[in-house]
Design an enzyme around this catalytic site. Structure first.
Site, PDB file in Angstrom:
ATOM      1  N   TYR A  56     -29.327  19.803   9.998  1.00 41.81           N
ATOM      2  CA  TYR A  56     -28.042  19.003   9.554  1.00 41.81           C
ATOM      3  C   TYR A  56     -28.416  17.877   8.621  1.00 41.81           C
ATOM      4  O   TYR A  56     -27.748  17.656   7.644  1.00 41.81           O
ATOM      5  CB  TYR A  56     -27.476  18.200  10.619  1.00 41.81           C
ATOM      6  CG  TYR A  56     -26.204  17.102  10.546  1.00 41.81           C
ATOM      7  CD1 TYR A  56     -25.136  17.415  10.173  1.00 41.81           C
ATOM      8  CD2 TYR A  56     -26.496  15.883  10.591  1.00 41.81           C
ATOM      9  CE1 TYR A  56     -24.307  16.702   9.849  1.00 41.81           C
ATOM     10  CE2 TYR A  56     -25.873  14.882  10.328  1.00 41.81           C
ATOM     11  CZ  TYR A  56     -24.502  15.106  10.002  1.00 41.81           C
ATOM     12  OH  TYR A  56     -23.516  14.227   9.805  1.00 41.81           O
TER      13      TYR A  56
ATOM     14  N   LYS B 152     -27.212  17.228   4.456  1.00 35.40           N
ATOM     15  CA  LYS B 152     -26.629  16.213   3.795  1.00 35.40           C
ATOM     16  C   LYS B 152     -27.362  15.636   2.685  1.00 35.40           C
ATOM     17  O   LYS B 152     -26.741  15.078   1.766  1.00 35.40           O
ATOM     18  CB  LYS B 152     -26.511  14.924   4.845  1.00 35.40           C
ATOM     19  CG  LYS B 152     -25.442  15.266   5.976  1.00 35.40           C
ATOM     20  CD  LYS B 152     -24.077  15.206   5.535  1.00 35.40           C
ATOM     21  CE  LYS B 152     -22.929  15.594   6.609  1.00 35.40           C
ATOM     22  NZ  LYS B 152     -21.645  15.739   6.010  1.00 35.40           N
TER      23      LYS B 152
HETATM   24  N1  LIG Z   1     -20.453  11.341  13.912  1.00 37.64           N
HETATM   25  C1  LIG Z   1     -21.479  10.850  13.160  1.00 37.64           C
HETATM   26  O1  LIG Z   1     -22.401  10.127  13.670  1.00 37.64           O
HETATM   27  C2  LIG Z   1     -21.485  11.032  11.475  1.00 37.64           C
HETATM   28  C3  LIG Z   1     -22.531  10.222  10.627  1.00 37.64           C
HETATM   29  C4  LIG Z   1     -22.705  10.551   9.416  1.00 37.64           C
HETATM   30  C5  LIG Z   1     -21.788  11.484   9.113  1.00 37.64           C
HETATM   31  N2  LIG Z   1     -20.757  12.253   9.703  1.00 37.64           N
HETATM   32  C6  LIG Z   1     -19.792  13.055   8.903  1.00 37.64           C
HETATM   33  O2  LIG Z   1     -18.554  12.813   9.394  1.00 37.64           O
HETATM   34  C7  LIG Z   1     -17.895  14.001   9.331  1.00 37.64           C
HETATM   35  C8  LIG Z   1     -17.072  14.182  10.453  1.00 37.64           C
HETATM   36  O3  LIG Z   1     -17.699  14.226  11.535  1.00 37.64           O
HETATM   37  P1  LIG Z   1     -17.351  13.813  12.908  1.00 37.64           P
HETATM   38  O4  LIG Z   1     -18.398  12.834  13.543  1.00 37.64           O
HETATM   39  O5  LIG Z   1     -16.059  13.332  13.124  1.00 37.64           O
HETATM   40  O6  LIG Z   1     -17.300  15.224  13.872  1.00 37.64           O
HETATM   41  P2  LIG Z   1     -16.529  15.990  14.597  1.00 37.64           P
HETATM   42  O7  LIG Z   1     -15.499  15.345  15.603  1.00 37.64           O
HETATM   43  O8  LIG Z   1     -17.095  17.274  15.320  1.00 37.64           O
HETATM   44  O9  LIG Z   1     -15.302  16.555  13.576  1.00 37.64           O
HETATM   45  C9  LIG Z   1     -15.806  17.415  12.463  1.00 37.64           C
HETATM   46  C10 LIG Z   1     -14.439  18.151  12.028  1.00 37.64           C
HETATM   47  O10 LIG Z   1     -15.004  19.340  11.082  1.00 37.64           O
HETATM   48  C11 LIG Z   1     -14.391  20.515  11.501  1.00 37.64           C
HETATM   49  N3  LIG Z   1     -14.961  21.664  11.054  1.00 37.64           N
HETATM   50  C12 LIG Z   1     -15.978  21.939  11.471  1.00 37.64           C
HETATM   51  N4  LIG Z   1     -16.293  23.145  10.835  1.00 37.64           N
HETATM   52  C13 LIG Z   1     -15.304  23.439  10.187  1.00 37.64           C
HETATM   53  C14 LIG Z   1     -15.209  24.829   9.308  1.00 37.64           C
HETATM   54  N5  LIG Z   1     -16.023  25.646   9.226  1.00 37.64           N
HETATM   55  N6  LIG Z   1     -13.833  24.637   8.610  1.00 37.64           N
HETATM   56  C15 LIG Z   1     -12.984  23.639   8.682  1.00 37.64           C
HETATM   57  N7  LIG Z   1     -13.262  22.564   9.620  1.00 37.64           N
HETATM   58  C16 LIG Z   1     -14.368  22.496  10.259  1.00 37.64           C
HETATM   59  C17 LIG Z   1     -14.144  20.379  13.082  1.00 37.64           C
HETATM   60  O11 LIG Z   1     -13.279  21.203  13.230  1.00 37.64           O
HETATM   61  P3  LIG Z   1     -13.268  21.792  14.916  1.00 37.64           P
HETATM   62  O12 LIG Z   1     -12.928  20.862  15.873  1.00 37.64           O
HETATM   63  O13 LIG Z   1     -12.360  22.994  14.795  1.00 37.64           O
HETATM   64  O14 LIG Z   1     -14.767  22.223  15.364  1.00 37.64           O
HETATM   65  C18 LIG Z   1     -13.687  18.822  13.268  1.00 37.64           C
HETATM   66  O15 LIG Z   1     -12.291  18.654  13.136  1.00 37.64           O
HETATM   67  C19 LIG Z   1     -18.651  15.112   9.043  1.00 37.64           C
HETATM   68  O16 LIG Z   1     -19.038  15.541   7.707  1.00 37.64           O
HETATM   69  C20 LIG Z   1     -20.126  14.652   9.486  1.00 37.64           C
HETATM   70  O17 LIG Z   1     -21.182  15.115   9.146  1.00 37.64           O
HETATM   71  C21 LIG Z   1     -20.696  11.998  11.018  1.00 37.64           C
END
Ligand SMILES: NC(=O)c1ccc[n+]([C@@H]2O[C@H](COP(=O)([O-])OP(=O)(O)OC[C@H]3O[C@@H](n4cnc5c(N)ncnc54)[C@H](OP(=O)(O)O)[C@@H]3O)[C@@H](O)[C@H]2O)c1
Length: 331
Positions: free
Chosen positions: A202, A206
């Site tokens: 992961y 990024k």
């Molecule tokens: N949480 C953190 O600590 C953090 C920190 C830095 C950056 N981020 C970034 O923030 C963004 C959102 O993450 P989050 O933390 O909100 O996690 P999350 O709750 O798991 O949300 C991720 C979203 O992406 C969707 N997704 C995954 N694979 C996909 C695919 N193949 N096609 C279309 N949609 C897909 C998921 O859908 P499903 O529900 O169907 O799986 C979900 O809606 C990501 O890019 C993550 O890398 C998160």
């Protein structure tokens, strides 16, 4: 790398989430991965700010419909202001269809490419054979971004506005090494299970996304095409979301205490993402972390990093040209 961890801890505990954004009546936004986590909360805020239309790009329509109902219940907006469209980043044809459908929109003011995964099991995408974290977080994210550019430029010219394209990245780009950059073909190595540490994948995704973002934003500046588009990338800090669903350590292992101590809620995380959609033209090409533009890691900016960036970009373009011929000329 230790410094990057230290900075993360300090900021998680001290930086307050932005709590006010301008109203956005009449505006249309696309948010990918909008059925949960930061994407859902970002969409909810944009709805509350009176966005005229929100497109929730989701891979499971029923989850997208649930998200839509949840947003409508909290904002009391008309159901016609939110549409749920299928988008599966594991499939290039789904990405291309989604981008083609976006061309039917009258206007697009902002695109938040938020969907992402943190997978712990090595698995390959059925259509391209790429490892799924890299396919989702990098290859399909870049493809979608490029395919949307002509539409965003067209909107810019027709409405005299500057639409924003933003990719959600992460501070973890600074917390991983990239020895693969020296291999003859970076993506061949990334797709080789024997050479892969999924515990780092992961973070690596990024970092590779950061390289792709920087090269693409430079190319957009240089291309001189008519119609302005701001392209940035944004890091929300560590948040407690569904992202970590495949990591048992987050619930019970050594990382559990850290998450409890410093992780942000998805509401706060989304508030750190949204500033990316409210920047001016000087926000083009910027990495926005904790709500403010800052430099990416020293490795990314180093000579080695710049060489890696060029190589990453060349290989991404070779891959994307094979599925969408002429894609690089759209930049
Ligand atoms: N949480 C953190 O600590 C953090 C920190 C830095 C950056 N981020 C970034 O923030 C963004 C959102 O993450 P989050 O933390 O909100 O996690 P999350 O709750 O798991 O949300 C991720 C979203 O992406 C969707 N997704 C995954 N694979 C996909 C695919 N193949 N096609 C279309 N949609 C897909 C998921 O859908 P499903 O529900 O169907 O799986 C979900 O809606 C990501 O890019 C993550 O890398 C998160």
């Amino acid at each position: 790398m230790a410094a990057a961890f230290g900075k993360l801890f300090y900021r998680q505990l001290t930086v307050k989430a932005p709590d006010s954004f301008p109203q956005v009546p009449g505006k249309t936004y696309i948010i990918t991965g909008a059925n949960s986590g930061l994407g859902l909360e970002a969409a909810r805020t944009l709805s509350r700010l009176n966005a005229a239309k929100l497109i929730l790009g989701v891979r499971t329509i029923s989850k997208g419909e649930e998200a839509k109902q949840s947003i409508l219940a909290s904002t009391k907006r008309d159901a016609s202001t939110i549409e749920v469209w299928p988008l599966d980043l594991n499939s290039y044809s789904s990405v291309i269809e989604f981008a083609q459908r976006c061309e039917t929109l009258d206007r697009i003011d902002g695109v938040l490419e938020n969907a992402g995964v943190d997978l712990k099991k090595f698995e390959k995408s059925a259509d391209s054979g790429d490892e799924l974290t890299i396919k989702t977080n990098v290859l399909s994210t870049v493809l979608l971004g490029i395919l949307l550019l002509p539409k965003l430029r067209d909107v810019s010219l027709r409405y005299g506005i500057v639409p924003i394209l933003s990719m959600v990245s992460s501070q973890v780009h600074a917390m991983v090494k990239f020895p693969e950059a020296k291999d003859p073909n970076i993506f061949d190595t990334l797709n080789d299970e024997k050479k892969t540490k999924m515990s780092e994948r992961y973070f690596l995704s990024k970092l590779v996304l950061m390289f792709a973002f920087r090269e693409m934003s430079d190319k957009m500046t240089a291309s001189g095409k008519k119609g302005k588009v701001i392209f940035n990338n944004v890091a929300p800090g560590l948040c407690y979301s569904g992202l970590h669903r495949n990591n048992p350590d987050i619930e019970a292992g050594p990382q559990a205490l850290m998450m409890k101590t410093i992780a942000r809620s998805t509401v706060d995380g989304s508030a750190f993402v949204l500033p990316a959609l409210f920047v001016g033209e000087d926000g083009h090409g910027k990495y926005i972390n904790d709500g403010k533009a800052e430099e990416p890691s020293s490795y990314v900016r180093s000579k080695c990093g710049q060489e890696a960036q060029k190589k990453v970009w060349k290989e991404i373009m070779q891959k994307l040209e094979a599925v969408s011929p002429g894609v690089e000329r759209l930049i």
